[in-house]
Motif scaffolding. Structure first.
Motif, PDB file in Angstrom:
ATOM      1  N   PRO A 264     -41.123  -2.719  -9.493  1.00 29.47           N
ATOM      2  CA  PRO A 264     -42.045  -3.344  -8.832  1.00 29.47           C
ATOM      3  C   PRO A 264     -44.180  -2.929  -9.019  1.00 29.47           C
ATOM      4  CG  PRO A 264     -40.747  -4.184  -7.027  1.00 29.47           C
ATOM      5  CD  PRO A 264     -40.112  -2.526  -7.788  1.00 29.47           C
ATOM      6  N   ARG A 265     -44.847  -3.825  -9.000  1.00 28.11           N
ATOM      7  CA  ARG A 265     -46.172  -3.633  -8.812  1.00 28.11           C
ATOM      8  C   ARG A 265     -46.200  -2.748  -7.410  1.00 28.11           C
ATOM      9  NH1 ARG A 265     -50.300  -4.836 -12.505  1.00 28.11           N
ATOM     10  NH2 ARG A 265     -48.805  -6.949 -13.700  1.00 28.11           N
TER      11      ARG A 265
ATOM     12  N   MET B 199     -46.245  -4.834  -4.429  1.00 31.13           N
ATOM     13  CA  MET B 199     -45.508  -5.697  -4.006  1.00 31.13           C
ATOM     14  C   MET B 199     -44.352  -5.278  -3.263  1.00 31.13           C
ATOM     15  SD  MET B 199     -45.328  -8.246  -7.412  1.00 31.13           S
ATOM     16  CE  MET B 199     -44.206  -9.198  -6.671  1.00 31.13           C
TER      17      MET B 199
ATOM     18  N   ILE C 120     -41.311  -6.853  -0.709  1.00 30.06           N
ATOM     19  CA  ILE C 120     -39.885  -6.947  -1.829  1.00 30.06           C
ATOM     20  C   ILE C 120     -38.619  -6.061  -0.156  1.00 30.06           C
ATOM     21  CG2 ILE C 120     -38.784  -6.384  -3.945  1.00 30.06           C
ATOM     22  CD1 ILE C 120     -40.575  -7.265  -5.073  1.00 30.06           C
TER      23      ILE C 120
ATOM     24  N   VAL D 177     -42.331  -2.251 -16.897  1.00 27.28           N
ATOM     25  CA  VAL D 177     -43.059  -1.400 -15.901  1.00 27.28           C
ATOM     26  C   VAL D 177     -44.250   0.056 -16.249  1.00 27.28           C
ATOM     27  CG1 VAL D 177     -41.920  -0.065 -14.626  1.00 27.28           C
ATOM     28  CG2 VAL D 177     -41.172  -2.195 -14.719  1.00 27.28           C
TER      29      VAL D 177
ATOM     30  N   PRO E  60     -39.144  -7.611 -13.953  1.00 29.92           N
ATOM     31  CA  PRO E  60     -40.414  -7.576 -14.051  1.00 29.92           C
ATOM     32  C   PRO E  60     -41.166  -8.220 -14.108  1.00 29.92           C
ATOM     33  CG  PRO E  60     -40.534  -6.491 -15.610  1.00 29.92           C
ATOM     34  CD  PRO E  60     -38.617  -6.633 -15.723  1.00 29.92           C
ATOM     35  N   GLU E  61     -42.379  -8.469 -13.496  1.00 32.01           N
ATOM     36  CA  GLU E  61     -43.663  -9.230 -13.510  1.00 32.01           C
ATOM     37  C   GLU E  61     -43.269  -9.824 -14.913  1.00 32.01           C
ATOM     38  OE1 GLU E  61     -44.855 -11.360 -11.828  1.00 32.01           O
ATOM     39  OE2 GLU E  61     -44.241 -10.132  -9.984  1.00 32.01           O
TER      40      GLU E  61
ATOM     41  N   LYS F  23     -42.762 -15.334  -8.895  1.00 32.52           N
ATOM     42  CA  LYS F  23     -43.325 -13.500  -8.916  1.00 32.52           C
ATOM     43  C   LYS F  23     -41.981 -13.008  -8.158  1.00 32.52           C
ATOM     44  CE  LYS F  23     -47.804 -14.120  -7.355  1.00 32.52           C
ATOM     45  NZ  LYS F  23     -48.734 -13.391  -8.479  1.00 32.52           N
ATOM     46  N   VAL F  24     -41.859 -12.024  -8.774  1.00 34.16           N
ATOM     47  CA  VAL F  24     -40.696 -11.154  -8.293  1.00 34.16           C
ATOM     48  C   VAL F  24     -39.956 -11.442  -6.774  1.00 34.16           C
ATOM     49  CG1 VAL F  24     -39.505  -9.092  -8.567  1.00 34.16           C
ATOM     50  CG2 VAL F  24     -40.433  -9.906 -10.307  1.00 34.16           C
ATOM     51  N   GLU F  25     -41.238 -11.353  -6.319  1.00 34.85           N
ATOM     52  CA  GLU F  25     -40.575 -11.686  -4.956  1.00 34.85           C
ATOM     53  C   GLU F  25     -40.347 -12.408  -4.280  1.00 34.85           C
ATOM     54  OE1 GLU F  25     -44.251 -11.557  -1.598  1.00 34.85           O
ATOM     55  OE2 GLU F  25     -45.869 -11.446  -3.744  1.00 34.85           O
TER      56      GLU F  25
END
Length: 236
Positions: free
Chosen positions: A84-85, A88, A92, A112, A194-195, A222-224
């Motif tokens: 992830p970014r 984040m 996460i 990524v 990923p996003e 969103k990923v989280e």
């Protein structure tokens, strides 16, 4: 903190524990504890316990550790997650520990950014700190296993088949496969992109490895949030 964690080496031969760091500050200023009070403790990768305060002053707290019991069981869930970014990662990783996920594998993906792999957010010390925060929130003591793979193709072709053998294999991707199943409650390997999602090539690689596509409907999370929602749906 709903559970204050300590390492095995911090416990002396008399089953006593002395704390003078942020855990002491939490006991003194958040719990407002006094001698004779009890707090919930846990040994990292060990048992939960009750700590009775023997003494507390301006500098430290001493506790007697007793009444041990096992932590809550882990979910039989391995999550494969595209890195992830950095902003984040803390949230996460903390959520992974809170939810009781057994294993987290961080992988590379076309979407990524290369710079993410140099972020201090994924240093060993920071990762452990995020996970411990999650454990203390959830009243758990056992750290999930975490590993990193920087090369996508060698991972999916060489490592993935043996890692996910004898588990249900799912890849979460918009407009792919069926709606996320509910309460499967069986050993599962779940891949989350990923996003922006995995590329078609990456999705095909997972499908070729025996993964089935699932989705969460028309909304793109969103990923989280996807990590939490997918875990909650698969294990409840």
């Amino acid at each position: 903190m709903n559970l204050i964690l300590f390492a095995a080496h911090e416990l002396d031969g008399h089953q006593q524990l002395s704390l003078s760091d942020e855990r002491y500050q939490h006991i003194r200023h958040v719990h407002r504890s006094q001698p004779g009070d009890t707090v919930r403790l846990g040994m990292i990768n060990g048992l939960m316990a009750t700590g009775t305060i023997i003494n507390i002053d301006e500098h430290s707290v001493q506790l007697c550790v007793l009444n041990t019991e096992p932590p809550p069981p882990k979910l039989p869930l391995r999550i494969i997650l595209a890195l992830p970014r950095p902003k984040m990662i803390r949230r996460i990783f903390r959520s992974i520990a809170e939810l009781g996920v057994s294993e987290l594998i961080i992988i590379n993906s076309y979407k990524v950014e290369k710079s993410f792999w140099q972020s201090p957010a994924i240093s060993e010390a920071n990762v452990q700190g995020y996970l411990l925060d999650g454990l203390q929130q959830a009243k758990d003591t056992v750290l999930p296993k975490v590993s990193f793979y920087k090369r996508f193709k060698p991972f999916v072709e060489d490592e993935l088949p043996k890692l996910c053998a004898d588990t249900k294999k799912l890849i979460a991707h918009p407009d792919t496969g069926e709606a996320c199943p509910l309460a499967i409650n069986c050993p599962t390997t779940l891949a989350i992109g990923p996003e922006g999602g995995f590329t078609p090539y990456e999705v095909d690689k997972f499908l070729a490895a025996g993964f089935s596509g699932i989705h969460l409907g028309p909304r793109i999370l969103k990923v989280e949030n996807a990590v939490t929602v997918l875990t909650a749906k698969l294990f409840n």
